[in-house]
Design a protein around this motif. Sequence first.
Motif, PDB file in Angstrom:
ATOM      1  N   HIS A  72       3.531  -6.137  16.860  1.00  0.00           N
ATOM      2  CA  HIS A  72       2.713  -4.936  17.008  1.00  0.00           C
ATOM      3  C   HIS A  72       3.128  -4.164  18.257  1.00  0.00           C
ATOM      4  O   HIS A  72       3.575  -4.740  19.245  1.00  0.00           O
ATOM      5  CB  HIS A  72       1.226  -5.287  17.109  1.00  0.00           C
ATOM      6  CG  HIS A  72       0.742  -6.195  16.034  1.00  0.00           C
ATOM      7  ND1 HIS A  72       0.601  -5.802  14.722  1.00  0.00           N
ATOM      8  CD2 HIS A  72       0.370  -7.507  16.067  1.00  0.00           C
ATOM      9  CE1 HIS A  72       0.162  -6.809  13.996  1.00  0.00           C
ATOM     10  NE2 HIS A  72       0.022  -7.859  14.788  1.00  0.00           N
ATOM     11  N   GLN A 101       1.307  -1.728  20.828  1.00  0.00           N
ATOM     12  CA  GLN A 101      -0.022  -1.295  21.235  1.00  0.00           C
ATOM     13  C   GLN A 101       0.071  -0.226  22.314  1.00  0.00           C
ATOM     14  O   GLN A 101       0.715  -0.411  23.349  1.00  0.00           O
ATOM     15  CB  GLN A 101      -0.844  -2.478  21.762  1.00  0.00           C
ATOM     16  CG  GLN A 101      -2.284  -2.116  22.122  1.00  0.00           C
ATOM     17  CD  GLN A 101      -3.063  -3.284  22.698  1.00  0.00           C
ATOM     18  OE1 GLN A 101      -2.482  -4.173  23.332  1.00  0.00           O
ATOM     19  NE2 GLN A 101      -4.373  -3.309  22.467  1.00  0.00           N
ATOM     20  N   PRO A 160      -7.242   0.305  25.283  1.00  0.00           N
ATOM     21  CA  PRO A 160      -6.567   0.592  24.011  1.00  0.00           C
ATOM     22  C   PRO A 160      -6.804   2.028  23.557  1.00  0.00           C
ATOM     23  O   PRO A 160      -7.902   2.574  23.708  1.00  0.00           O
ATOM     24  CB  PRO A 160      -7.194  -0.416  23.048  1.00  0.00           C
ATOM     25  CG  PRO A 160      -7.578  -1.564  23.925  1.00  0.00           C
ATOM     26  CD  PRO A 160      -8.047  -0.941  25.205  1.00  0.00           C
ATOM     27  N   SER A 219      -3.030  -0.187  18.023  1.00  0.00           N
ATOM     28  CA  SER A 219      -1.648  -0.592  17.737  1.00  0.00           C
ATOM     29  C   SER A 219      -1.197  -0.137  16.363  1.00  0.00           C
ATOM     30  O   SER A 219      -1.999   0.228  15.496  1.00  0.00           O
ATOM     31  CB  SER A 219      -1.509  -2.118  17.814  1.00  0.00           C
ATOM     32  OG  SER A 219      -2.155  -2.750  16.725  1.00  0.00           O
ATOM     33  N   TRP A 261       2.058   1.277  27.216  1.00  0.00           N
ATOM     34  CA  TRP A 261       2.112   0.515  25.976  1.00  0.00           C
ATOM     35  C   TRP A 261       2.727  -0.863  26.185  1.00  0.00           C
ATOM     36  O   TRP A 261       3.265  -1.164  27.241  1.00  0.00           O
ATOM     37  CB  TRP A 261       2.880   1.273  24.892  1.00  0.00           C
ATOM     38  CG  TRP A 261       4.134   1.930  25.360  1.00  0.00           C
ATOM     39  CD1 TRP A 261       5.347   1.368  25.590  1.00  0.00           C
ATOM     40  CD2 TRP A 261       4.282   3.318  25.662  1.00  0.00           C
ATOM     41  NE1 TRP A 261       6.252   2.301  26.010  1.00  0.00           N
ATOM     42  CE2 TRP A 261       5.631   3.519  26.055  1.00  0.00           C
ATOM     43  CE3 TRP A 261       3.428   4.425  25.611  1.00  0.00           C
ATOM     44  CZ2 TRP A 261       6.129   4.772  26.408  1.00  0.00           C
ATOM     45  CZ3 TRP A 261       3.929   5.669  25.974  1.00  0.00           C
ATOM     46  CH2 TRP A 261       5.255   5.831  26.361  1.00  0.00           C
ATOM     47  N   GLY A 287      -1.616 -10.525  18.842  1.00  0.00           N
ATOM     48  CA  GLY A 287      -1.994  -9.478  19.773  1.00  0.00           C
ATOM     49  C   GLY A 287      -1.773  -9.810  21.228  1.00  0.00           C
ATOM     50  O   GLY A 287      -2.238  -9.080  22.113  1.00  0.00           O
TER      51      GLY A 287
END
Length: 813
Positions: free
Chosen positions: A619, A621, A644, A661, A682, A689
């Motif tokens: 991922h 994010q 986030p 993400s 990021w 995660g």
Amino acid sequence: MIRNALGTLRIPSLALGFGLLLSACDGSQSSLEDASAVTADSAALTSPAPAARVTASAVAAAAVESSAVSTPVMFVTQVPTAGADRFSSRLAAFANHMGDLGSAPRGGDLMIRYPDGSLRNLTKEAGYGMEGQQGANAIAVREPTVHWDGRKAVFSMVVGAPTRQYGTVNVKWQLYEVTNLAQGQTAVITKVANQPTGYNNISPLYSSDDRILFTSDRPRSGEAHLYPQLDEYESTPTVVGIYSLTPSTGELRLLNHAPSGAFSPTIDSYGRVIFTRWDHLQRDQQADAGSFGDFNYASEAVGAANVGRQAEVFPESRNGMTSAAYGRINGFTFNLFSPWQMNQDGTEELTLNHIGRQELSFGYLTRSFATDSALSDNTNTSIIANKKYIRNDGGIFQIREDPRTPGTYYGIYAREFGSMTSDQIVRFTGAPTLNAEQMKVEDASPAAVNNSLSGGRFRNPLPTSTGHMVSTYTASATTGNNTSFRLYQLRTDASGMLIAGSPLTPGISKSITWWNPDSLSSFNGVLWELEAVEVVARTRPTGSAAAAALEAPERAVLAEEQVNEAALRQWLKTNNLSLIVTRNQTSRDRGDTQQPFNLQVPGGAKTAKASGRVYDISHYQVLQGNQVRAYSNFNSGRRVIAQPMAANSNNVANPSGPAGSVKIAADGSTAVFVPANRALTWQTTDANGEAIVRERVWVTMQPGEIRTCAGCHGENSVNQANGAEATNKPEALRALLRQWKQATGGSPTLVNGSQPLTPTRSTSATSQPVAAGSAAVTPTVSTLSTSVIEQTRPLSRGTAGTPQRTARASLTR
């Protein structure tokens, strides 16, 4: 890495992983009266015959001109501040924008010196400033910049002082222009129209199209309840970033959101805005101390609830932490004043040519995962040209390009405290044809020996169009109450080092008093002389006024998906969004071995060395800088922390990933719509995660901007496996464009196979400037599953090539 272009040069930019980057004084001299007028035509302020331009691929070290300075020089005078280096005072490294009398004592002026040695007090001529007791018309002045035609200048001035004991004034630094600069004329000063009036506006300069760029402590979106923004180190008020103002229309735009401040912007011969930025993305040390009453608000909204103490999620802890999957994670702190660049419209913000800590603060840099023996606590100095070490508690300030040698820059290498940002002059290369591995920083004046500058300290170096060098200088090895900053012409010694020559003025003295506010303060002595600029006409640069077109791989995807780039950019502008595209998140620069570099997408792309642990990344994010941290028993205002990214239904849904993400596609690519006009950072994470590679630096995108990036940490020359940058057509972009067409209700419409898609449904059909910090509009739309990423490969496609780059610049190191 995210790309930039400059004319025919292409400067790849922005990459992921910058985490490893980057009382009274006495005197006896009498007051200097206004110099006698000498009749002269305004042509006296135009530039001399232009010198030959030399592209700098190595640091130029020629001796400076030793004849008398032959062009007019504008500068400011300042009443010295009390104390060796008063915190948040006028000459401090940071928080130097305060307008109170302790930070910026009144009594200074805007001055000009002509080649015959005569002086004019421009502010006095125009009716500003006071002698003796300071009051309503008292002033302090700072940071002039001369217009391209050499006939006017913009500067910052604060007006007003208490007129009685215990009195107060609520005044701010504001922008002014001065005209009639030639000898024999009378100065006229006017306040710049339509600037933010309730905030401190400083460090102004003219853009190539005559907008005024400046830094300000105006909140990012203008919300008064967020004032002031507090920095990430001392939680002290800071400027928010660089703004653009069109005075005639009042159009105000935020060009970059700098959580800890941006300083002393200038425009170089290539058209780039060059500035010093305080890179300090780390967790809150006031919260770690536990004694300042830290708490979070639920959001930046007016009336948002106090939600109490909240744990931070990014970056890793300052004191280290433990991961069940990866063991001990070393603590991370960051404190570097780095050189940065961006286009004049705010696009393509990045460290100068991708330079970072591996090239500036090389040597010992702690690895992120303590138990991974493949990671290194030392940088590879054999692959970089620079051998001048820049400490992590300082950086390079007051940067100016040499007008006779484009691509060669001068600045002050100083520490954050105790220096008044005065110290050694350094010279460095930074032409856009160089990548970070090729850049060099060298001593231009003698370096400190045993932390002592026996040859004195410099500030505000000014290389002139005639080959002279001017600088503020003090013979003091250290700063203190009796530090005297005067304007000097410099010369070179036998070893080629810049040293003080003759002072440019006989000393400008004043005797003044002011209420501070309880007691009466006084000063009688020689004023500081600061921030000299040359008063000559200059060629307007045009190279970096705006972002360049997309490169071939991304253009190919847009064409195959029948998406019109202009229509996509307009939709992004309307919704205050930007787009980040990365071709291969597993590819990283060879010089960054402090974070994991053997990376693979499960079942997909892999880039790794022959040995060492390989990390799965699933991922990507994105985190945004939210101004929600406050303190119950400390400074008022709010600090930015990383949280986030807010949900955006226009992105491809990623229910299995962490908040904010998107899924990394099998080819290693990612594509994501992100908020504009807000600091972003990021990281790549594993399937659960948990962070693998952290960005650790902020960058701002402009509405409508599309940033493309070859890899997670853009390659200066080659990646960690000695491979070239990725040139694949990013499949994540294809998936996102299909999602976007579905979300906006559009479908391909072809006329003889030549008309690309234009969205048929949007929040607005017209193009208009987006107010700085205005909220993005997020339509309610249906979303696609992440499986679409694996279903978007056409059965047959040609390979889109990418032209060979001449330089690399990346967002982070």
